[in-house]
Structures are given as C-alpha cells and as structure tokens.
Design an enzyme around this catalytic site. Structure first.
Site, PDB file in Angstrom:
ATOM      1  N   ARG A  78       0.648  -1.641   0.611  1.00  7.25           N
ATOM      2  CA  ARG A  78      -0.029  -0.290  -0.119  1.00  7.25           C
ATOM      3  C   ARG A  78       1.133   1.504  -0.132  1.00  7.25           C
ATOM      4  O   ARG A  78       0.474   1.616  -0.665  1.00  7.25           O
ATOM      5  CB  ARG A  78      -1.370   0.399   0.885  1.00  7.25           C
ATOM      6  CG  ARG A  78      -1.851  -1.330   0.967  1.00  7.25           C
ATOM      7  CD  ARG A  78      -2.871  -0.761   2.404  1.00  7.25           C
ATOM      8  NE  ARG A  78      -3.654   0.390   2.489  1.00  7.25           N
ATOM      9  CZ  ARG A  78      -4.348   0.656   3.976  1.00  7.25           C
ATOM     10  NH1 ARG A  78      -4.118   0.110   4.718  1.00  7.25           N
ATOM     11  NH2 ARG A  78      -4.410   1.887   4.070  1.00  7.25           N
ATOM     12  N   HIS A 127      -4.977   8.499  12.614  1.00  9.58           N
ATOM     13  CA  HIS A 127      -4.891   6.825  12.378  1.00  9.58           C
ATOM     14  C   HIS A 127      -3.537   6.363  11.295  1.00  9.58           C
ATOM     15  O   HIS A 127      -3.042   5.017  11.361  1.00  9.58           O
ATOM     16  CB  HIS A 127      -5.462   6.296  11.544  1.00  9.58           C
ATOM     17  CG  HIS A 127      -7.455   6.234  11.858  1.00  9.58           C
ATOM     18  ND1 HIS A 127      -7.801   6.176  10.675  1.00  9.58           N
ATOM     19  CD2 HIS A 127      -7.644   6.432  12.691  1.00  9.58           C
ATOM     20  CE1 HIS A 127      -9.804   6.333  11.524  1.00  9.58           C
ATOM     21  NE2 HIS A 127      -8.912   6.201  12.831  1.00  9.58           N
ATOM     22  N   CYS A 135       9.018  -0.490  16.302  1.00 10.16           N
ATOM     23  CA  CYS A 135       7.986  -1.644  17.039  1.00 10.16           C
ATOM     24  C   CYS A 135       6.747  -2.103  17.691  1.00 10.16           C
ATOM     25  O   CYS A 135       7.345  -0.796  18.680  1.00 10.16           O
ATOM     26  CB  CYS A 135       9.531  -1.697  17.841  1.00 10.16           C
ATOM     27  SG  CYS A 135       9.837  -3.585  18.574  1.00 10.16           S
ATOM     28  N   CYS A 178      15.260  -3.708  20.611  1.00 13.03           N
ATOM     29  CA  CYS A 178      15.438  -4.575  21.218  1.00 13.03           C
ATOM     30  C   CYS A 178      15.568  -5.964  20.234  1.00 13.03           C
ATOM     31  O   CYS A 178      15.937  -6.622  21.465  1.00 13.03           O
ATOM     32  CB  CYS A 178      13.845  -3.860  21.782  1.00 13.03           C
ATOM     33  SG  CYS A 178      13.091  -4.664  21.235  1.00 13.03           S
ATOM     34  N   SER A 218     -17.318   7.447   5.461  1.00 10.23           N
ATOM     35  CA  SER A 218     -17.839   7.139   5.900  1.00 10.23           C
ATOM     36  C   SER A 218     -19.060   6.699   7.537  1.00 10.23           C
ATOM     37  O   SER A 218     -19.900   6.976   7.532  1.00 10.23           O
ATOM     38  CB  SER A 218     -18.377   5.607   5.499  1.00 10.23           C
ATOM     39  OG  SER A 218     -17.123   5.058   6.800  1.00 10.23           O
ATOM     40  N   ASN A 242     -19.845  14.644  -0.136  1.00  6.20           N
ATOM     41  CA  ASN A 242     -19.507  12.822  -0.791  1.00  6.20           C
ATOM     42  C   ASN A 242     -21.145  12.581  -1.529  1.00  6.20           C
ATOM     43  O   ASN A 242     -22.045  12.997  -1.523  1.00  6.20           O
ATOM     44  CB  ASN A 242     -20.189  12.114   0.871  1.00  6.20           C
ATOM     45  CG  ASN A 242     -19.719  10.869   1.248  1.00  6.20           C
ATOM     46  OD1 ASN A 242     -20.026  10.066   0.193  1.00  6.20           O
ATOM     47  ND2 ASN A 242     -18.518  10.453   1.898  1.00  6.20           N
ATOM     48  N   ALA A 260     -15.450  14.117  -4.524  1.00  8.04           N
ATOM     49  CA  ALA A 260     -14.138  15.728  -3.952  1.00  8.04           C
ATOM     50  C   ALA A 260     -13.107  16.064  -4.731  1.00  8.04           C
ATOM     51  O   ALA A 260     -13.832  17.382  -4.473  1.00  8.04           O
ATOM     52  CB  ALA A 260     -13.676  15.068  -2.516  1.00  8.04           C
TER      53      ALA A 260
END
Ligand code: OAD
Length: 269
Positions: A78, A127, A135, A178, A218, A242, A260
């Site tokens: 992605r 997000h 990590c 680590c 949505s 929308n 948009a």
C-alpha cells in the site's frame, strides 16, 4: 436536512459564504478524498493481489501476530501504491484554502501523505501513517523504505507468479533497538487506541472551530466519526462532501453530494 447537488448554485453559495466567514475552519477527511487519486477506499472491494483479504482481516494486531509477513507485505504494498499516485484536485483545493486561511486545520483518517504532497499542513493523522514504522514490542521508531523493499522483492522474479507470491511474503525486520520485537507499521489497527496527541489536537480543533467540512468518510469508524458532533456541539455548522449518503448525513447542516475532486474546487475556487 435534504441533500443538495453541488451543481445547485444556492447550496454552493450558502456553503461558500460560510467558508468566506470562517475564521477557525476544520476539514475532516477520510478515504474518499484520495479515491480519485486511485487509492481504494476501505469499504470498496479490494482488487488484484489482495482481493482475498478484507482490511478488517489484515489491520489488526492479532493478524500481525498470526502472520507478520502477510500483514507487513500488505502495508508495504500500500505504501508503494500511494507513492505511485498523485494528489487530486480535492487535495489541491484544500491546500489552496489553507494557504489563504492559515488557521484552517486538517484532520485526516487517511494514512497516505496526499494532503502534504498537495502542499497542505495536516494537524492530525488520526490513524497514523503508511510511511512511519515502529517496534511492535518497544515502540522505538524504525527506518524503512517501503519502495526499496518492494522493488527488491520484485526484481528477484519480475512479472512471474513466483514474483507476485514473493511480494506477499516479505519479512518485517527485527527491531534494531531491542532485537526482540518485529517492526510494524505505525498505524492504528482495529481495537487499538488512537495516538494521544493526534486525538487531543483533533478534539481541541473541533471544539474551537466555527465551521467543519467533512469530506469522503463513511462515518462508521469510531472515535473519528464522533468529531463532527464536537463541532455541532460547539454551535459550528457542519458540511458533508460525499457522493453517497453516510452515517453522518442526517446530522449535517449542509450536504453537498458529489466527488471531492469536483465539489471542493467548485466550493473553494
Ligand atoms: P470508508 O472506505 O469507510 O468510506 C469512504 C467514503 O468515501 C464513503 O462514504 C464513500 O461514499 C466516500 N467517497 C468515495 N469516493 C469519493 C469521492 N470521490 N469523493 C468524496 N467521497 C468519496 O473510509 P473512511 O471513512 O475513511 O482505519 O474509513 C475510516 C477508517 O476505516 C479508515 O481510516 C481505516 C478504516 O478501517 C484504519 O485504518 C484504522
């Protein structure tokens, strides 16, 4: 209120006036703002390599624990796909609005960087980002170049079935700090909390805004979907852009139906 078509001059005029008067506007964006750039939305069926999987199957800590290579491969794929596309007219119209009105805050659920590449400053990536890694155990940030990793895998068996299969079996590196944990995308997965700072900044902006424009979401994923209600609670008008009806539509002050990439330039040009 009843939905209006973007071609309806009265509706566009009313929202344009709100935009001209707004001193502290906030734009809240979702996957729909990037759809016209060629980034599939979440609730669209996936195509190609990943059509067997739904985002809900891949975007969880459980999925990463069960099959780190599959989830890692999906995110790198992605990231590379986003690198290959360009911001669209909607991203550019928002960046131009922010250039005129620097107080405009952009809060996005998107993990792409198309607002930034259109020249806008994003207050909050609720997000996370496709281009940040950390990590899974100790949270130390990690440097990964998704394009380079995917290109290397592709060059091993260009164009072949085996080559495609290899793209779905990339291995997340071990954390250099680590040496225990695997590196994971710095993205909020289903069931995880939003980054405290991104969420706090977004809440504050929505509580203080005098106009909120909600583009291409949505409105079903919480807590992001609650943000327009903070604006309404503060007495600010909220406008939805929308092409389709959403879970938010009934609560909106104005609804502009359309993509948009068409509506935002018409509204902001
Ligand atoms: P969705 O895929 O749920 O919704 C996309 C919305 O964009 C829908 O309402 C479409 O009607 C609309 N849309 C499609 N094309 C458009 C266009 N050209 N212009 C404007 N709108 C258009 O995406 P989100 O609401 O962003 O979370 O999804 C929210 C979160 O759910 C995502 O951030 C992701 C996902 O799980 C995480 O990855 C944590």
């Amino acid at each position: 209120m009843s939905p209006t078509q973007p071609s309806d001059p009265a509706a566009l005029g009313a929202v344009r006036r709100l935009i001209l008067e707004a001193e502290r506007p906030v734009v809240l964006t979702g996957a729909g703002v990037s759809a016209e750039s060629g980034v599939p939305t979440f609730r669209d069926a996936q195509t190609g390599l990943w059509e067997r999987y739904s985002p809900e199957q891949l975007a969880t800590a459980e999925a990463f624990a069960a099959d780190p290579s599959l989830v890692w491969s999906w995110y790198l794929w992605r990231a590379r796909m986003v690198r290959a596309v360009e911001p669209n007219a909607g991203h550019r119209a928002l960046a131009a609005w922010q250039a005129r009105t620097p107080a405009l805050r952009i809060v996005t659920q998107n993990v792409d960087d198309l607002h930034e590449r259109a020249g806008a400053d994003v207050l909050s990536h609720l997000h996370g980002s496709l281009f940040a890694f950390r990590c899974a155990e100790c949270d130390t940030p990690a440097d990964v170049d998704p394009s380079a990793v995917v290109a290397l895998a592709e060059s091993a068996a260009p164009g072949s079935e085996a080559g495609l299969e290899a793209l779905m079996h990339l291995e997340p590196p071990l954390c250099a700090a680590c040496r225990r944990g695997r590196v994971r995308p710095d993205i909020v997965w289903f069931g995880e909390l939003l980054p405290e700072r991104a969420w706090g900044d977004a809440q504050a902006a929505l509580e203080e805004c005098d106009l909120c424009v909600v583009v291409g979401t949505s409105g079903v994923v919480q807590p992001a979907a609650s943000l327009p209600f903070l604006a309404l609670g503060a007495g600010a008008p909220v406008v939805e852009v929308n092409p389709d009806r959403t879970a938010l539509s009934d609560a909106m002050t104005h609804v502009l139906r359309g993509p948009a990439g068409t509506v935002l330039p018409a509204l902001l040009g």
